[in-house]
Design a protein around this motif. Structure first.
Motif, short mmCIF file in Angstrom:
data_model
loop_
_atom_site.label_atom_id
_atom_site.label_comp_id
_atom_site.label_asym_id
_atom_site.label_seq_id
_atom_site.Cartn_x
_atom_site.Cartn_y
_atom_site.Cartn_z
N MET A 194 17.35 1.91 -8.03
CA MET A 194 17.50 1.29 -6.72
C MET A 194 17.18 -0.19 -6.87
N ASP A 195 17.50 -0.96 -5.87
CA ASP A 195 17.30 -2.41 -5.93
C ASP A 195 15.88 -2.73 -5.48
N ASP A 196 14.95 -2.74 -6.42
CA ASP A 196 13.54 -3.00 -6.09
C ASP A 196 13.34 -4.39 -5.52
N ARG A 197 14.11 -5.36 -6.02
CA ARG A 197 13.95 -6.72 -5.51
C ARG A 197 14.36 -6.80 -4.05
N ARG A 201 10.88 3.79 1.23
CA ARG A 201 11.21 5.15 0.80
C ARG A 201 12.25 5.09 -0.30
N GLN A 202 11.85 5.54 -1.48
CA GLN A 202 12.80 5.65 -2.58
C GLN A 202 13.63 6.92 -2.41
N ALA A 216 20.95 3.79 -5.81
CA ALA A 216 20.74 4.59 -4.61
C ALA A 216 20.14 3.70 -3.52
N GLN A 217 20.32 4.09 -2.28
CA GLN A 217 19.94 3.25 -1.15
C GLN A 217 18.52 3.55 -0.68
#
Length: 347
Positions: A160-163, A292-293, A324-325
């Motif tokens: 997922m896009d942690d940034r 929420r991952q 993933a979103q």
């Protein structure tokens, strides 16, 4: 994406029961079977061709290594992998990873060989450990990496896009009037720690604000204990932050405990945000605002990747990670920034 989890919740049964219905297991009563099928219809759930392929192949165990099974992240991802295995007719084999200590390769080799594992899920930090990936290639084990630092030409990645998620956290705090925000960074060996810290800084840059002073950035290691130590450091400075963003929920929960031990009220005196939406986030008081991952989606995608890979040698491999979103879950631990000087610490 409707999953077996959603069907189970709608039907009031366990995911295992839904799996038995999908596989025409005779241990399920007709009444329960009808209820599950009605839930599938209501939700528009269709067992994927990938899942049917996996079940028909009768594939065995998928392996994974976990460094701290007691941590919130590993609890969530472990559960998600178990559910994905239920949905796809597989089993999960888990062994403890203690990092690159002497003898680690022999232990992993024995785990893979003794368990008959041909496919592995590599979690952080193993997904970024070159010798581990070399060993997997030596053993001819197919791997899917979860949130690696960089793509690998041999193994597909899911993340997922942690940034972007970290930027969203800081934007939420900005919207509440916070500008003096502390950050407890994660373990330095985990790529996610760097991404979340960079996202924290990028949110300030996007607003044209100066980067927070170094005293507001404290190193943690994703554990409750390091969260306590980091929170003490942030709350002891002359002008403490009005909000703290911790890189995971365990450290955020520790921050809440340390703040309340000092007599600070959350969120009146201090807002706190975590990351992961681990079980602790919803049971502490006040409940924790967090990211929420999408663990369930990521785990199921990993199983689908293995199925595509098995069906076509090149189909599962790609240098472009599947993202993933995530979602921001706003709970009771965040509120408007306080006015005036910070409250005095109680004796």
């Amino acid at each position: 994406m409707t999953t077996i989890n959603d069907v189970a919740e709608r039907a009031g049964v366990s995911p295992k029961t839904v799996s038995r219905v999908l596989n025409d297991h005779d241990s399920v009563s007709a009444k329960t079977r009808d209820r599950v099928r009605t839930a599938m219809t209501d939700l528009g759930y269709q067992p994927s061709a990938v899942a049917r392929s996996l079940r028909s192949q009768g594939s065995g165990s998928v392996g994974t290594l976990m460094g701290d099974p007691s941590g919130g992240y590993h609890t969530r991802v472990h559960h998600a992998l178990l559910l994905a295995c239920v949905e796809t007719g597989r089993h999960l084999s888990v062994d403890l990873s203690e990092g690159p200590i002497p003898g680690w390769a022999d232990r992993v080799r024995a785990f893979v060989t003794d368990s008959g594992i041909r496919e592995m899920i590599l979690l952080p930090p193993e997904c970024d450990f070159g010798p581990m990936k070399e060993l997997m290639r030596e053993l001819d084990v197919r791997c899917v990496m979860i949130t690696p630092t960089t793509p690998d030409p041999h193994f597909p990645a899911i993340g997922m896009d942690d940034r972007a998620a970290a930027r969203e956290v800081v934007e939420h705090l900005f919207s509440l009037g916070h500008t003096r925000i502390g950050h407890i960074a994660g373990h330095p060996d985990h790529a996610a720690s760097t991404h979340r810290r960079n996202g924290f800084f990028e949110a300030y840059a996007a607003r044209g604000l100066p980067r927070p002073s170094p005293e507001l950035i404290v190193q943690g290691e994703f554990t409750f204990k390091t969260g306590i130590d980091a929170a003490k450091a942030l709350l002891d400075i002359d002008e403490p932050p009005t909000a703290i963003f911790a890189a995971n929920d365990d450290m955020a929960a520790a921050t809440c405990m340390e703040a309340q031990r000092r007599g600070l009220r959350i969120p009146d005196d201090l807002s706190v945000v975590g990351f992961d939406d681990a079980p602790i986030a919803g049971v502490i008081w006040p409940t924790l605002t967090t990211i929420r991952q999408p663990f369930d989606q990521m785990a199921l995608r990993a199983m689908q990747t293995f199925a595509a890979w098995n069906a076509n040698e090149g189909a599962g491999k790609t240098n472009t990670p599947f993202l993933a979103q995530h979602s921001l879950v706003v709970r009771e631990s965040t509120g408007p920034a306080r006015d005036g000087p910070p409250p005095r610490r109680r004796p």
